[in-house]
Design an enzyme around this catalytic site. Structure first.
Site, mmCIF file in Angstrom:
data_model
loop_
_atom_site.group_PDB
_atom_site.id
_atom_site.type_symbol
_atom_site.label_atom_id
_atom_site.label_comp_id
_atom_site.label_asym_id
_atom_site.label_seq_id
_atom_site.Cartn_x
_atom_site.Cartn_y
_atom_site.Cartn_z
ATOM 1 N N ASN A 178 -9.670 24.790 23.996
ATOM 2 C CA ASN A 178 -9.509 23.531 23.096
ATOM 3 C C ASN A 178 -10.938 22.402 23.563
ATOM 4 O O ASN A 178 -10.522 22.309 24.286
ATOM 5 C CB ASN A 178 -8.468 23.183 22.148
ATOM 6 C CG ASN A 178 -7.472 22.899 23.207
ATOM 7 O OD1 ASN A 178 -7.708 23.208 24.264
ATOM 8 N ND2 ASN A 178 -6.798 21.920 22.788
ATOM 9 N N GLU A 233 -10.728 18.230 22.565
ATOM 10 C CA GLU A 233 -11.120 17.656 22.406
ATOM 11 C C GLU A 233 -12.134 16.022 21.976
ATOM 12 O O GLU A 233 -13.301 16.401 22.929
ATOM 13 C CB GLU A 233 -9.611 16.701 22.351
ATOM 14 C CG GLU A 233 -8.593 17.645 22.020
ATOM 15 C CD GLU A 233 -7.158 17.362 22.695
ATOM 16 O OE1 GLU A 233 -7.238 16.853 23.243
ATOM 17 O OE2 GLU A 233 -6.192 18.215 21.611
ATOM 18 N N CYS A 279 -10.576 23.838 18.311
ATOM 19 C CA CYS A 279 -9.171 25.096 18.648
ATOM 20 C C CYS A 279 -10.147 25.362 19.475
ATOM 21 O O CYS A 279 -11.326 26.570 19.291
ATOM 22 C CB CYS A 279 -8.695 25.813 17.920
ATOM 23 S SG CYS A 279 -8.335 23.977 16.610
ATOM 24 N N GLU A 319 -9.860 28.833 19.497
ATOM 25 C CA GLU A 319 -9.669 30.090 18.489
ATOM 26 C C GLU A 319 -11.204 29.871 18.478
ATOM 27 O O GLU A 319 -12.457 31.190 17.992
ATOM 28 C CB GLU A 319 -9.620 29.952 17.672
ATOM 29 C CG GLU A 319 -7.475 30.698 18.266
ATOM 30 C CD GLU A 319 -6.785 29.745 18.190
ATOM 31 O OE1 GLU A 319 -7.132 28.126 18.474
ATOM 32 O OE2 GLU A 319 -5.246 29.615 18.165
ATOM 33 N N CYS A 346 -4.260 27.938 13.888
ATOM 34 C CA CYS A 346 -4.000 27.114 12.844
ATOM 35 C C CYS A 346 -5.082 27.367 11.450
ATOM 36 O O CYS A 346 -5.712 28.611 11.533
ATOM 37 C CB CYS A 346 -4.615 25.813 13.029
ATOM 38 S SG CYS A 346 -6.462 25.786 13.117
ATOM 39 N N CYS A 406 -8.652 28.013 11.700
ATOM 40 C CA CYS A 406 -9.287 29.265 12.474
ATOM 41 C C CYS A 406 -9.036 30.801 11.809
ATOM 42 O O CYS A 406 -9.873 31.893 12.043
ATOM 43 C CB CYS A 406 -8.227 29.408 13.864
ATOM 44 S SG CYS A 406 -9.050 27.893 15.056
HETATM 45 N N1 THU Z 1 -5.608 24.162 19.281
HETATM 46 C C1 THU Z 1 -5.652 25.503 19.282
HETATM 47 O O1 THU Z 1 -7.028 25.305 19.850
HETATM 48 N N2 THU Z 1 -5.612 25.948 18.300
HETATM 49 C C2 THU Z 1 -4.651 26.259 17.662
HETATM 50 O O2 THU Z 1 -4.355 27.276 17.848
HETATM 51 C C3 THU Z 1 -3.519 24.685 17.755
HETATM 52 C C4 THU Z 1 -4.293 24.168 17.921
HETATM 53 C C5 THU Z 1 -5.494 22.381 20.324
HETATM 54 C C6 THU Z 1 -6.160 21.438 18.934
HETATM 55 C C7 THU Z 1 -6.031 20.564 19.407
HETATM 56 O O3 THU Z 1 -6.389 20.560 20.632
HETATM 57 C C8 THU Z 1 -4.255 20.498 20.182
HETATM 58 O O4 THU Z 1 -4.622 22.162 19.885
HETATM 59 C C9 THU Z 1 -3.416 19.869 19.676
HETATM 60 O O5 THU Z 1 -3.469 20.525 18.528
#
Ligand code: THU
Length: 163
Positions: A62, A64, A73, A75, A112, A115
């Site tokens: 991920n 940010e 994310c 994925e 999520c 994704c």
């Molecule tokens: N996140 C993912 O990378 N994958 C997921 O399936 C759920 C959330 C990340 C997004 C954000 O950077 C952090 O996790 C918190 O939500």
């Protein structure tokens, strides 16, 4: 009144050792990827690893951003990366792991909704289910045979097909 019902089934492995060597390796790669996550705001480090139809494995994490919605994310990072480089290869399996500094990931760590929708696009186009291996910090594994299994009634290209 009629009703529609779609059931969703996951396999559960109480320990990573219950998986075959190839899947264990993919999960290891996802953990290594989680260490490269850029997650200073959530401290939730997600790693994802895909195995493509020819056996090639790629990873992502991920990413940010201070403007929160601008991040992405793990994925989608890895799926877009894989498909940008290898549009003609199919995604067979995606392993997803999450490591939290001050949050617990003891339940199912599943992708999520955005994704799921993004992955289903490839699943539909390639006519091949994408298997998911979702690993939590207790090293338990939940397996879904497809992404569609996680997103019943998803928005499909058939909905916008021209008449
Ligand atoms: N996140 C993912 O990378 N994958 C997921 O399936 C759920 C959330 C990340 C997004 C954000 O950077 C952090 O996790 C918190 O939500």
């Amino acid at each position: 009144m009629d009703s529609l019902k779609i059931t969703s089934e996951l396999k559960f492995y109480p320990a990573i050792d219950d998986l075959n060597e190839a899947d264990k390796e993919l999960i290891k790669k996802a953990f290594a990827a989680s260490e490269k996550a850029y997650a200073p705001y959530s401290n939730f480090f997600v790693g994802a690893a895909v195995r493509l139809s020819d056996g090639l494995e790629l990873t992502g994490s991920n990413q940010e951003n201070v403007a929160f919605p601008s991040g992405l994310c793990a994925e989608r990072v890895v799926a877009f990366y894989a498909k940008a480089l290898h549009p003609d290869k199919k995604i067979n399996t995606i392993a997803i792991v999450a490591v939290g500094n001050d949050v617990s990931t003891e339940g199912i760590v599943s992708p999520c909704g955005s994704c799921r929708q993004a992955l289903i696009e490839y699943e539909q186009n390639d006519q091949e289910p994408i298997r998911l291996l979702m690993v939590n910090q207790k090293m338990e594994v939940y397996e879904s045979a497809s992404v569609q299994n996680l997103l019943p009634y998803f928005f499909s290209s058939s909905a916008i097909a021209r008449k």
